[in-house]
Scaffold this motif. Structure first.
Motif, PDB file in Angstrom:
ATOM      1  N   ILE A  65      17.439  47.438  80.325  1.00 33.43           N
ATOM      2  CA  ILE A  65      17.802  46.032  80.139  1.00 33.43           C
ATOM      3  C   ILE A  65      19.306  45.949  79.966  1.00 33.43           C
ATOM      4  O   ILE A  65      19.863  46.540  79.045  1.00 33.43           O
ATOM      5  CB  ILE A  65      17.045  45.419  78.946  1.00 33.43           C
ATOM      6  N   ASN A  66      19.957  45.214  80.873  1.00 35.61           N
ATOM      7  CA  ASN A  66      21.414  45.058  80.818  1.00 35.61           C
ATOM      8  C   ASN A  66      21.828  43.972  79.837  1.00 35.61           C
ATOM      9  O   ASN A  66      22.686  44.178  78.998  1.00 35.61           O
ATOM     10  CB  ASN A  66      21.985  44.734  82.193  1.00 35.61           C
ATOM     11  N   ARG A  67      21.194  42.787  80.004  1.00 27.95           N
ATOM     12  CA  ARG A  67      21.563  41.695  79.108  1.00 27.95           C
ATOM     13  C   ARG A  67      20.566  40.552  79.198  1.00 27.95           C
ATOM     14  O   ARG A  67      19.886  40.377  80.210  1.00 27.95           O
ATOM     15  CB  ARG A  67      22.968  41.181  79.392  1.00 27.95           C
ATOM     16  N   TYR A  68      20.517  39.811  78.127  1.00 26.91           N
ATOM     17  CA  TYR A  68      19.736  38.575  78.072  1.00 26.91           C
ATOM     18  C   TYR A  68      20.507  37.510  78.837  1.00 26.91           C
ATOM     19  O   TYR A  68      21.725  37.413  78.723  1.00 26.91           O
ATOM     20  CB  TYR A  68      19.551  38.161  76.609  1.00 26.91           C
ATOM     21  N   ILE A  69      19.803  36.713  79.623  1.00 29.88           N
ATOM     22  CA  ILE A  69      20.463  35.659  80.402  1.00 29.88           C
ATOM     23  C   ILE A  69      20.264  34.287  79.765  1.00 29.88           C
ATOM     24  O   ILE A  69      21.215  33.613  79.417  1.00 29.88           O
ATOM     25  CB  ILE A  69      19.945  35.626  81.851  1.00 29.88           C
ATOM     26  N   SER A  70      18.992  33.880  79.640  1.00 30.53           N
ATOM     27  CA  SER A  70      18.717  32.524  79.176  1.00 30.53           C
ATOM     28  C   SER A  70      17.218  32.352  78.949  1.00 30.53           C
ATOM     29  O   SER A  70      16.423  33.187  79.351  1.00 30.53           O
ATOM     30  CB  SER A  70      19.190  31.520  80.240  1.00 30.53           C
ATOM     31  N   CYS A  71      16.866  31.223  78.356  1.00 32.46           N
ATOM     32  CA  CYS A  71      15.470  30.811  78.252  1.00 32.46           C
ATOM     33  C   CYS A  71      15.251  29.676  79.246  1.00 32.46           C
ATOM     34  O   CYS A  71      16.040  28.729  79.294  1.00 32.46           O
ATOM     35  CB  CYS A  71      15.140  30.340  76.841  1.00 32.46           C
ATOM     36  N   VAL A  72      14.208  29.798  80.045  1.00 32.19           N
ATOM     37  CA  VAL A  72      13.868  28.758  81.019  1.00 32.19           C
ATOM     38  C   VAL A  72      12.574  28.098  80.552  1.00 32.19           C
ATOM     39  O   VAL A  72      11.569  28.774  80.333  1.00 32.19           O
ATOM     40  CB  VAL A  72      13.687  29.363  82.432  1.00 32.19           C
ATOM     41  N   GLU A  73      12.635  26.778  80.392  1.00 35.03           N
ATOM     42  CA  GLU A  73      11.439  26.029  80.004  1.00 35.03           C
ATOM     43  C   GLU A  73      10.824  25.431  81.257  1.00 35.03           C
ATOM     44  O   GLU A  73      11.484  24.726  82.016  1.00 35.03           O
ATOM     45  CB  GLU A  73      11.795  24.928  78.999  1.00 35.03           C
TER      46      GLU A  73
END
Length: 144
Positions: A65-73
């Motif tokens: 895992i490189n990085r967290y991007i975002s939360c998509v609803e």
């Protein structure tokens, strides 16, 4: 019914994203649609742990895992059924760099077997390929 917590991982190679191809009824009609590899977060499991487990279970591969991007609803309707997902999105890489040379991957989830393939960003952004979750297309414009 409550929203489901999910996690998906984006593996990017040049201008391509590894996506699972599925066919059937979806919120935009009937036919082929695509989604990143991942799944539902189990109780007591963190989203990054789920992602590592899902790649191992579905593709039989290890990821970094490189990085967290975002939360998509994603709130959508298929026929008369409404569904609601909160999806944690991560940018990930294969541990084994040779896997980037493969054209297709078998995706096994229980009795269901599908294929994951490299899909060009242009096909996604132009709308030639239907991608889920809703909102992912806009997110891809920002990160690729």
């Amino acid at each position: 019914m409550y929203p489901r917590a999910k996690t998906l991982g984006l593996i990017i190679k040049d201008n391509y994203i590894l996506l699972e191809e599925q066919e059937g009824k979806h919120s935009k009609g009937i036919g082929y649609y695509y989604r990143p590899i991942g799944g539902t977060i189990e109780l007591g499991e963190k989203s990054d742990e789920t992602l590592i487990r899902e790649f191992r279970e579905e593709l039989d591969v290890e990821i970094i895992i490189n990085r967290y991007i975002s939360c998509v609803e994603n709130i959508f309707r298929i026929d008369d059924k409404i569904d609601h997902e909160l999806t944690q999105m991560y940018l990930v890489d294969f541990k084994d760099k040779k896997l980037y040379q493969k054209e297709n991957f078998t995706v096994s989830e229980g009795m269901k077997v599908t294929v994951a393939k490299w899909v060009s960003k242009d096909e996604i952004i132009s709308g030639k390929k239907v991608i889920y979750p809703n909102g992912l297309k806009d997110l891809l414009k920002e990160i690729i």
